[in-house]
Every structure is written in C-alpha cells, then in structure tokens.
Design an enzyme around this catalytic site. Sequence first.
Site, PDB file in Angstrom:
ATOM      1  N   HIS A 210      52.414  41.425  26.633  1.00  0.00           N
ATOM      2  CA  HIS A 210      52.268  41.375  28.103  1.00  0.00           C
ATOM      3  C   HIS A 210      52.952  40.087  28.571  1.00  0.00           C
ATOM      4  CE1 HIS A 210      49.486  41.936  31.751  1.00  0.00           C
ATOM      5  NE2 HIS A 210      49.844  40.676  31.899  1.00  0.00           N
ATOM      6  N   HIS A 212      54.789  37.695  31.360  1.00  0.00           N
ATOM      7  CA  HIS A 212      55.123  37.373  32.754  1.00  0.00           C
ATOM      8  C   HIS A 212      56.507  36.730  32.723  1.00  0.00           C
ATOM      9  CE1 HIS A 212      51.392  38.264  35.041  1.00  0.00           C
ATOM     10  NE2 HIS A 212      50.955  38.391  33.802  1.00  0.00           N
ATOM     11  N   CYS A 243      48.588  35.974  38.252  1.00  0.00           N
ATOM     12  CA  CYS A 243      47.129  35.913  38.158  1.00  0.00           C
ATOM     13  C   CYS A 243      46.655  34.865  39.148  1.00  0.00           C
ATOM     14  CB  CYS A 243      46.696  35.547  36.746  1.00  0.00           C
ATOM     15  SG  CYS A 243      44.925  35.262  36.628  1.00  0.00           S
TER      16      CYS A 243
HETATM   17  P1  HMG Z   1      30.294  35.107  38.674  1.00  0.00           P
HETATM   18  O1  HMG Z   1      30.281  34.658  40.092  1.00  0.00           O
HETATM   19  O2  HMG Z   1      30.028  34.106  37.607  1.00  0.00           O
HETATM   20  O3  HMG Z   1      29.369  36.394  38.435  1.00  0.00           O
HETATM   21  O4  HMG Z   1      31.692  35.808  38.417  1.00  0.00           O
HETATM   22  P2  HMG Z   1      27.853  36.658  38.638  1.00  0.00           P
HETATM   23  O5  HMG Z   1      27.444  37.608  37.538  1.00  0.00           O
HETATM   24  O6  HMG Z   1      27.084  35.380  38.826  1.00  0.00           O
HETATM   25  O7  HMG Z   1      27.846  37.470  40.022  1.00  0.00           O
HETATM   26  C1  HMG Z   1      28.190  36.891  41.262  1.00  0.00           C
HETATM   27  C2  HMG Z   1      28.319  37.992  42.316  1.00  0.00           C
HETATM   28  O8  HMG Z   1      29.379  38.879  41.975  1.00  0.00           O
HETATM   29  C3  HMG Z   1      27.074  38.862  42.411  1.00  0.00           C
HETATM   30  O9  HMG Z   1      26.996  39.322  43.755  1.00  0.00           O
HETATM   31  C4  HMG Z   1      27.407  40.024  41.519  1.00  0.00           C
HETATM   32  O10 HMG Z   1      26.710  41.206  41.829  1.00  0.00           O
HETATM   33  C5  HMG Z   1      28.902  40.203  41.804  1.00  0.00           C
HETATM   34  P3  HMG Z   1      25.948  38.673  44.781  1.00  0.00           P
HETATM   35  O11 HMG Z   1      24.605  38.966  44.157  1.00  0.00           O
HETATM   36  O12 HMG Z   1      26.246  37.207  44.833  1.00  0.00           O
HETATM   37  O13 HMG Z   1      26.247  39.439  46.046  1.00  0.00           O
HETATM   38  N1  HMG Z   1      29.613  40.838  40.699  1.00  0.00           N
HETATM   39  C6  HMG Z   1      30.341  41.945  40.820  1.00  0.00           C
HETATM   40  N2  HMG Z   1      30.649  42.724  41.887  1.00  0.00           N
HETATM   41  C7  HMG Z   1      31.440  43.782  41.664  1.00  0.00           C
HETATM   42  N3  HMG Z   1      31.959  44.101  40.443  1.00  0.00           N
HETATM   43  C8  HMG Z   1      31.676  43.349  39.365  1.00  0.00           C
HETATM   44  C9  HMG Z   1      30.845  42.216  39.538  1.00  0.00           C
HETATM   45  N4  HMG Z   1      30.397  41.289  38.695  1.00  0.00           N
HETATM   46  C10 HMG Z   1      29.639  40.450  39.411  1.00  0.00           C
HETATM   47  N5  HMG Z   1      32.198  43.669  38.181  1.00  0.00           N
HETATM   48  C11 HMG Z   1      33.070  37.453  37.305  1.00  0.00           C
HETATM   49  C12 HMG Z   1      32.040  36.334  37.141  1.00  0.00           C
HETATM   50  C13 HMG Z   1      33.632  37.742  35.941  1.00  0.00           C
HETATM   51  C14 HMG Z   1      32.351  38.686  37.851  1.00  0.00           C
HETATM   52  C15 HMG Z   1      34.156  36.981  38.318  1.00  0.00           C
HETATM   53  O14 HMG Z   1      34.622  35.696  37.964  1.00  0.00           O
HETATM   54  C16 HMG Z   1      35.326  37.936  38.346  1.00  0.00           C
HETATM   55  O15 HMG Z   1      35.203  39.062  38.794  1.00  0.00           O
HETATM   56  N6  HMG Z   1      36.500  37.498  37.861  1.00  0.00           N
HETATM   57  C17 HMG Z   1      37.677  38.329  37.804  1.00  0.00           C
HETATM   58  C18 HMG Z   1      38.905  37.496  37.767  1.00  0.00           C
HETATM   59  C19 HMG Z   1      40.132  38.376  37.684  1.00  0.00           C
HETATM   60  O16 HMG Z   1      40.112  39.558  37.979  1.00  0.00           O
HETATM   61  N7  HMG Z   1      41.265  37.762  37.265  1.00  0.00           N
HETATM   62  C20 HMG Z   1      42.506  38.439  37.146  1.00  0.00           C
HETATM   63  C21 HMG Z   1      42.555  39.423  36.014  1.00  0.00           C
HETATM   64  S1  HMG Z   1      42.932  38.700  34.423  1.00  0.00           S
HETATM   65  C22 HMG Z   1      44.660  38.583  34.413  1.00  0.00           C
HETATM   66  O17 HMG Z   1      45.301  38.794  35.392  1.00  0.00           O
HETATM   67  C23 HMG Z   1      45.346  38.314  33.095  1.00  0.00           C
HETATM   68  C24 HMG Z   1      45.984  39.570  32.462  1.00  0.00           C
HETATM   69  O18 HMG Z   1      46.939  40.154  33.336  1.00  0.00           O
HETATM   70  C25 HMG Z   1      46.672  39.210  31.137  1.00  0.00           C
HETATM   71  C26 HMG Z   1      47.626  38.009  31.243  1.00  0.00           C
HETATM   72  O19 HMG Z   1      48.530  38.011  32.094  1.00  0.00           O
HETATM   73  O20 HMG Z   1      47.429  37.106  30.449  1.00  0.00           O
HETATM   74  C27 HMG Z   1      44.910  40.647  32.149  1.00  0.00           C
HETATM   75 MG    MG Z   2      48.967  39.496  33.559  1.00  0.00          MG
END
Ligand code: HMG
Ligand code: MG
Length: 309
Positions: A210, A212, A243
């Site tokens: 993967h 970039h 990201c």
């Molecule tokens: P957190 O704030 O530590 O989570 O986030 P939490 O468990 O304390 O929950 C906080 C709030 O989020 C709560 O809501 C949960 O219900 C809600 P509240 O009670 O405050 O209203 N929540 C959710 N809502 C919907 N769907 C869920 C979910 N989980 C919790 N699944 C968490 C931790 C992991 C959830 C957050 O940091 C997060 O969602 N991060 C995602 C980051 C992301 O998507 N990054 C980009 C993708 S990775 C990437 O691009 C790399 C890749 O392409 C490979 C590469 O290039 O190397 C894959």
């Molecule tokens: Mg990526």
Amino acid sequence: MSAAGLPERVRIMEVGPRDGLQNEPGVVPTGAKIRFIEGLAGAGFSDIEVTSFVSPRAVPQLADAAEVCAALPKRSDLRLVALVPNEKGLERALEAGIRAVAVFTAASESFTKKNVRMTIDESFEAFRPVAARAHKEGLWLRGYVSTAFACPYEGAVDPSRVADVTSRLFDLGAHEVSIGDTIGVAVPADVDRLLALLLKRFPAGKLAMHFHDTRGTAIANVEASLRAGISVFDSSAGGLGGCPYAPGAGGNLATEDLIYLLDRLGVHTGVSLEGVMAASRELARSMGRPLPSKVLQAGGVMRPLGPAT
Ligand code: HMG
Ligand code: MG
C-alpha cells in the site's frame, strides 16, 4: 511467475472511496460517492474498499458509511471492504450488509496513538473481539500495518517491528495483511530490505503493498515489490488520498498509473484502464477539481501500445 520473473496477474484493492475520500477537505456528497463506486465496480475490480465505520468525529468525511453501503450492488464477484477500528465499527458494518472488513494498526506507537488513540497493544485488544466475530460470521478479514517504512513522528521504522505487527495480525486470523508506506517515503531499496525479511516469514500471496505517492516513488516501489513476488497492490482511482492523522501523507498510488504500468509489463489485472479513468473523471467533475493521477491527466493512450515485453 512470467518469463520476466513477474507475477502473471495482480489483484488490485481499489481504496479510493475510503483512503481517497477520507482525506478530502470538503464533504463529497453521498450520491457522488455512490456513483464513483458504481463506476469503479463497472471497471472490473474484484475488491473495492468502500468506506470506514470509524468514529464520525474522527473522520467526518465518511460519516455516511451506512448510506453508501446500503446503496451499493451486492455482487458475488465483487468484494466490498470497509475499515473497522473496534466492535462498534464491526456492528455498524454488519448492519450495512458488509461481508469483508479491515482492521488497522501501525508499526510505530506515536502514529497509532494519533490515529486510533490507542497503543499498538491496545489496538490488538480492540481487534480481538472484532476478529472473533468476523470469524464466526464468516467474514473476510484484512489487516493493515501503517508506517511500515517511517513514522511522521518517530522517523525510520525498523523492519523487524513491521514483521512483528504483521505476525500478530495473521495470528488474529487476517486473510491478508497490507503493508503501508503511509507518508510515501520509501524507495525501492527500502522495499527490497523490508520484503526480504517479511517474505522469510509470510507467503507472498498473503501480503499486499500500500504505497502513498507523496514523493513520486510509489510506481518504482511497485516494480520492486513485483520482482520480489508480491501480487496484491492497493491504489486509489485518480490518485486521491492521504491520512488525516499523518501529516505529509500525500495521495495514494493512482490506480490509473498502476494499471498502465501493469498493462505495459503484460501483467493481467482484469480491470479496464478506460473504465477507471471514466469513474475518476466523473468524480473530478463533481468535486470541481482535477485529480493528480499522471495517466489520467495525460488523457489515455490514443493508440494502445500493448505490453512492452
Ligand atoms: P476514541 O475517542 O478513543 O473512542 O476513538 P471511544 O471508544 O472513547 O469512543 C468515543 C466516541 O466515539 C463515543 O461516542 C463512541 O461511541 C464513538 P460518544 O459516546 O462520545 O458519543 N465511537 C464510534 N462511533 C462510530 N463508529 C465507531 C466508533 N467507535 C467509537 N466505530 C477510535 C477511538 C478508534 C474510535 C477513533 O480514534 C477513530 O475512529 N479513529 C479512526 C481514524 C481513521 O479512520 N484514520 C484513517 C484510517 S487509517 C489509514 O488511513 C492508513 C491506511 O490507509 C494504511 C496506510 O496508508 O498506512 C489504512
Ligand atoms: Mg493509506
């Protein structure tokens, strides 16, 4: 392997609707996302990563994940994949009819902390019930290792750390692990070094690369990976991507640029370059800006050249 020492066919994981659109500064309308994915599906992909069921606060661009999934055609020859960070994400994905999910962690602690607000160990704690449920429901499970070459906060990453995280993802039951150059710093010598280690421990057919294309090295890294025996690549139509939690992460390797290279190398993909370009052009029109893929900008080949070998 072909006579030239390259795999005869490559499977492309099209990640534009997820990795591409998660990084757009503006919100792309749900209808435009659905048309984009339908256009891509028509181009012949077997795998499209369509969205993420992450916290909508963390990635507001993909808050419409359920609506997007509900509108997509479910076909037996097309795997629709969604990113899930935890059980809540998996639950939402299952409700939306998704049958293939990807969990994601990284080889560096600082990036993992910024991206998912967990340590690497905590991310595996969150994945354990996800993997168990995915297995019970018969889902296809992918794992991602981000910052496999360098971390935006810590610098160079040791290949042995990548191998350890990869091994933990396979132990969870991942069918495939994708190795990410999240901030696009790798050059072919880095790829040779990392793959020399990984391929001692894991079969080539279970690893994806993967890249970039932040510094324009992604296509060179694909060639190095092909020569090492890798046959699954992630790319993003139009070269969208990045990201939000990795400063300096440029667009993904553009799918058009990848297919152009593979077509000219005589490596079969099953995906129509023209079909992908049409889907990218339609999205570019709805976003009101050109997309960075070089092959897309060149406008295609008037007289197809055919394989170079
Ligand atoms: P957190 O704030 O530590 O989570 O986030 P939490 O468990 O304390 O929950 C906080 C709030 O989020 C709560 O809501 C949960 O219900 C809600 P509240 O009670 O405050 O209203 N929540 C959710 N809502 C919907 N769907 C869920 C979910 N989980 C919790 N699944 C968490 C931790 C992991 C959830 C957050 O940091 C997060 O969602 N991060 C995602 C980051 C992301 O998507 N990054 C980009 C993708 S990775 C990437 O691009 C790399 C890749 O392409 C490979 C590469 O290039 O190397 C894959
Ligand atoms: Mg990526």
